[in-house]
Write a protein that holds these residues in place. Structure first.
Motif, PDB file in Angstrom:
ATOM      1  N   LEU A  38       0.814  -1.216   0.000  1.00 35.30           N
ATOM      2  CA  LEU A  38       0.000   0.000   0.000  1.00 35.30           C
ATOM      3  C   LEU A  38       0.852   1.273   0.000  1.00 35.30           C
ATOM      4  N   ILE A  39       1.709   1.422   1.014  1.00 34.61           N
ATOM      5  CA  ILE A  39       2.458   2.672   1.135  1.00 34.61           C
ATOM      6  C   ILE A  39       3.477   2.824   0.007  1.00 34.61           C
ATOM      7  N   THR A  40       4.192   1.750  -0.315  1.00 31.05           N
ATOM      8  CA  THR A  40       5.247   1.832  -1.330  1.00 31.05           C
ATOM      9  C   THR A  40       4.731   2.272  -2.696  1.00 31.05           C
ATOM     10  N   PRO A  41       3.708   1.629  -3.277  1.00 35.89           N
ATOM     11  CA  PRO A  41       3.246   2.093  -4.591  1.00 35.89           C
ATOM     12  C   PRO A  41       2.710   3.520  -4.582  1.00 35.89           C
ATOM     13  N   LEU A  42       2.052   3.925  -3.475  1.00 33.64           N
ATOM     14  CA  LEU A  42       1.566   5.302  -3.381  1.00 33.64           C
ATOM     15  C   LEU A  42       2.736   6.283  -3.328  1.00 33.64           C
ATOM     16  N   SER A  43       3.753   5.939  -2.548  1.00 32.97           N
ATOM     17  CA  SER A  43       4.926   6.809  -2.432  1.00 32.97           C
ATOM     18  C   SER A  43       5.691   6.887  -3.743  1.00 32.97           C
ATOM     19  N   VAL A  44       5.864   5.733  -4.390  1.00 34.12           N
ATOM     20  CA  VAL A  44       6.584   5.690  -5.672  1.00 34.12           C
ATOM     21  C   VAL A  44       5.854   6.529  -6.719  1.00 34.12           C
ATOM     22  N   HIS A  45       4.532   6.426  -6.732  1.00 35.67           N
ATOM     23  CA  HIS A  45       3.744   7.200  -7.704  1.00 35.67           C
ATOM     24  C   HIS A  45       3.874   8.696  -7.444  1.00 35.67           C
ATOM     25  N   PHE A  46       3.692   9.088  -6.182  1.00 31.66           N
ATOM     26  CA  PHE A  46       3.714  10.520  -5.850  1.00 31.66           C
ATOM     27  C   PHE A  46       5.093  11.127  -6.081  1.00 31.66           C
ATOM     28  N   LEU A  47       6.109  10.488  -5.505  1.00 31.88           N
ATOM     29  CA  LEU A  47       7.456  11.043  -5.593  1.00 31.88           C
ATOM     30  C   LEU A  47       8.062  10.888  -6.984  1.00 31.88           C
ATOM     31  N   GLY A  48       7.717   9.794  -7.672  1.00 34.56           N
ATOM     32  CA  GLY A  48       8.278   9.553  -8.998  1.00 34.56           C
ATOM     33  C   GLY A  48       7.685  10.422 -10.082  1.00 34.56           C
ATOM     34  N   SER A  49       6.437  10.860  -9.895  1.00 31.35           N
ATOM     35  CA  SER A  49       5.769  11.662 -10.923  1.00 31.35           C
ATOM     36  C   SER A  49       5.723  13.150 -10.576  1.00 31.35           C
ATOM     37  N   TYR A  50       6.158  13.493  -9.362  1.00 31.22           N
ATOM     38  CA  TYR A  50       6.086  14.896  -8.934  1.00 31.22           C
ATOM     39  C   TYR A  50       7.161  15.725  -9.642  1.00 31.22           C
ATOM     40  N   ASN A  51       6.772  16.905 -10.115  1.00 30.58           N
ATOM     41  CA  ASN A  51       7.768  17.811 -10.694  1.00 30.58           C
ATOM     42  C   ASN A  51       7.347  19.258 -10.473  1.00 30.58           C
ATOM     43  N   VAL A  52       8.323  20.112 -10.402  1.00 30.68           N
ATOM     44  CA  VAL A  52       8.066  21.529 -10.151  1.00 30.68           C
ATOM     45  C   VAL A  52       7.947  22.319 -11.450  1.00 30.68           C
ATOM     46  N   SER A  53       8.421  21.694 -12.549  1.00 36.17           N
ATOM     47  CA  SER A  53       8.360  22.365 -13.844  1.00 36.17           C
ATOM     48  C   SER A  53       8.476  21.326 -14.948  1.00 36.17           C
TER      49      SER A  53
END
Length: 269
Positions: A151-166
């Motif tokens: 549960l936590i790992t795929p959610l974290s991977v998705h959020f942190l892996g796809s997050y960008n500031v620009s």
């Protein structure tokens, strides 16, 4: 406590502890070596799986998103490529992951050796009340590891892996960074799920009581939210998902503390 244990000197106790530690470390190393040998299964099917769209949790979120018509709930639909920028990076990662797998799989035996060392020092009634501690401790740890992994790992991977500031900044995630995130989440979840065991022992030695746990329930909720924020990506949905089982474990801990209190009251009658 047996007569043999009572007659043992401090150095003899240290020698006994040394052998328990040696056996525990050897067990971890055996599982670590197996993980090192079967690296293709460990990495492709376990460690790297949460970032792929066909991972169990990602598929469940996709099905739920289709069911309610909310596309934003789909996670890890576009798996990213990991990179390695250090000469010995992949080899070091291979060893680290193998040791972590060895620690997780060998945890029941680790606790078994710890229990074998502590058990002779307990009185008969304490041994009776602590019966099944190896099973429950191992079960809760495994439950926490699975919760963190699925549960936590795929959610974290998705959020942190796809997050960008620009849009001008491309995410090129380092292998060691990804491994560090996954292993820390899984191990932290396993440790946090030991909360009922911690409450049991603190209740046994009189440091906490059911009344204490009820009185400071609101403070505990705040602490759980902080812990959830530490081990999850900074979004409310993930934090709530992590906090819910912690709240359940806390309530289970209150029931355990009540039981301990009743048992101690009977012993003093």
């Amino acid at each position: 406590m047996s007569e043999k244990e009572e007659g043992m000197s401090f150095l003899e106790h240290l020698e006994e502890l040394r052998w328990h530690l040696i056996r525990a470390v050897l067990a971890v190393l055996v599982f670590a070596i197996l993980a090192f040998v079967f690296y293709d299964v460990v990495f492709d099917d376990i460690i790297l799986a949460p970032k792929n769209a066909d991972f169990f949790t990602n598929r469940m979120f996709a099905q739920f998103a289709d069911l309610i018509g909310v596309e934003s709930l789909k996670i890890n639909t576009q798996p990213f490529q990991l990179i390695n920028i250090n000469m010995a990076g992949q080899f070091a990662t291979h060893i680290t992951v193998s040791l972590v797998i060895g620690l997780i799989v060998g945890f029941p035996y680790l606790f078994f050796e710890f229990w074998r060392f502590v058990r002779p020092a307990l009185y008969s009634n304490e041994k009776k009340h602590a019966r099944g501690s190896i099973f429950y401790t191992s079960f809760l740890f495994a439950l926490g590891v699975l919760f963190g992994y699925y549960l936590i790992t795929p959610l974290s991977v998705h959020f942190l892996g796809s997050y960008n500031v620009s849009s001008q900044v491309l995410n090129q995630i380092n292998l060691s960074s990804y491994i560090s995130t996954v292993t820390s989440i899984v191990l932290a979840s396993g440790v946090i799920f030991e909360l009922p065991i911690l409450i049991f022992f603190l209740s046994k030695i009189g440091l906490i009581s059911p009344e204490f746990l009820k009185k400071y329930r609101k403070h505990a909720v705040v602490l759980m939210l902080v812990l959830s924020a530490i081990i999850t990506p900074p979004d409310i949905f993930s934090q709530v998902l992590v906090c819910l089982p912690l709240l359940i474990l806390y309530e289970v801990g209150i029931s355990i503390s009540k039981r301990v209190q009743k048992q101690q009251a009977k012993e003093f009658e």
